[in-house]
Design a protein around this motif. Structure first.
Motif, PDB file in Angstrom:
ATOM      1  N   HIS A 158       0.828  -1.203   0.000  1.00 61.45           N
ATOM      2  CA  HIS A 158       0.000   0.000   0.000  1.00 61.45           C
ATOM      3  C   HIS A 158       0.865   1.255   0.000  1.00 61.45           C
ATOM      4  O   HIS A 158       2.069   1.178   0.207  1.00 61.45           O
ATOM      5  CB  HIS A 158      -0.964   0.029   1.198  1.00 61.45           C
ATOM      6  N   THR A 165      -3.951   0.018  -3.214  1.00 61.93           N
ATOM      7  CA  THR A 165      -4.421   0.236  -1.855  1.00 61.93           C
ATOM      8  C   THR A 165      -3.720   1.451  -1.261  1.00 61.93           C
ATOM      9  O   THR A 165      -2.508   1.593  -1.391  1.00 61.93           O
ATOM     10  CB  THR A 165      -4.132  -1.001  -0.973  1.00 61.93           C
ATOM     11  N   THR A 210     -12.888   2.740  -2.725  1.00 61.19           N
ATOM     12  CA  THR A 210     -13.854   2.185  -1.783  1.00 61.19           C
ATOM     13  C   THR A 210     -13.116   1.698  -0.532  1.00 61.19           C
ATOM     14  O   THR A 210     -11.960   1.284  -0.605  1.00 61.19           O
ATOM     15  CB  THR A 210     -14.641   1.002  -2.387  1.00 61.19           C
ATOM     16  N   ASN A 211     -13.808   1.732   0.585  1.00 61.22           N
ATOM     17  CA  ASN A 211     -13.224   1.273   1.848  1.00 61.22           C
ATOM     18  C   ASN A 211     -13.022  -0.233   1.810  1.00 61.22           C
ATOM     19  O   ASN A 211     -13.892  -0.965   1.340  1.00 61.22           O
ATOM     20  CB  ASN A 211     -14.150   1.573   3.023  1.00 61.22           C
ATOM     21  N   THR A 212     -11.906  -0.672   2.354  1.00 60.55           N
ATOM     22  CA  THR A 212     -11.703  -2.109   2.552  1.00 60.55           C
ATOM     23  C   THR A 212     -11.694  -2.447   4.039  1.00 60.55           C
ATOM     24  O   THR A 212     -11.672  -3.619   4.401  1.00 60.55           O
ATOM     25  CB  THR A 212     -10.402  -2.603   1.887  1.00 60.55           C
ATOM     26  N   THR A 213     -11.679  -1.411   4.883  1.00 58.22           N
ATOM     27  CA  THR A 213     -11.780  -1.601   6.331  1.00 58.22           C
ATOM     28  C   THR A 213     -12.653  -0.493   6.895  1.00 58.22           C
ATOM     29  O   THR A 213     -12.901   0.517   6.231  1.00 58.22           O
ATOM     30  CB  THR A 213     -10.399  -1.508   7.041  1.00 58.22           C
ATOM     31  N   THR A 248      -9.289   1.062  -1.597  1.00 61.17           N
ATOM     32  CA  THR A 248      -8.699   0.519  -2.819  1.00 61.17           C
ATOM     33  C   THR A 248      -9.402   1.064  -4.058  1.00 61.17           C
ATOM     34  O   THR A 248     -10.562   1.474  -4.009  1.00 61.17           O
ATOM     35  CB  THR A 248      -8.782  -1.020  -2.874  1.00 61.17           C
TER      36      THR A 248
END
Length: 131
Positions: free
Chosen positions: A5, A50, A26-29, A45
């Protein structure tokens, strides 16, 4: 080593998140609070890339001085190492200086990370993929 990342230092994760969403990320967490480092983190991402949004959560966080200097900007590339002993030896040979100890990172499922700095490149982070 494989790029994992890009660390992006921001004053406000919420405001930066909105702007990155406008760019198609978009959020990955969910937002993660790292009490040990005094920071908040959010991973996003887009197109296989990322980014890690990092903001200080307390006045003396590990990034408090950096945000004063860099403002809102990328400040490190994180690499994933599959042979940490070999990669660390290569980094040291190439004049990278280790600036942190190996420590678990809550935002990376407690995998151990270490930071290095190079006079001609700046800061990088390395994740031990096997830890």
């Amino acid at each position: 080593m494989k790029i994992h990342h890009i660390g992006y230092l921001v004053h406000s994760i919420e405001k930066a998140q909105i702007q990155f969403e406008e760019l198609g990320f978009t959020n990955t967490t969910n937002q993660i609070h790292d009490k040990f480092r005094g920071i908040n983190i959010l991973f996003m991402t887009k197109d296989g890339y990322t980014i890690e949004l990092i903001s200080p959560a307390i006045e003396n966080s590990v990034v408090s001085n950096l945000i004063k200097q860099y403002k809102n900007s990328p400040y490190h590339i994180c690499y994933q190492s599959f042979n940490i002993a070999e990669d660390m030896q290569a980094l040291k040979k190439n004049k990278y200086i280790k600036i942190t100890e190996f420590e678990p990172a809550i935002a990376l499922e407690n995998k151990k990370v270490v930071f290095f700095v190079h006079p001609h490149l700046g800061m990088i982070e390395v994740i031990d993929a096997n830890a």
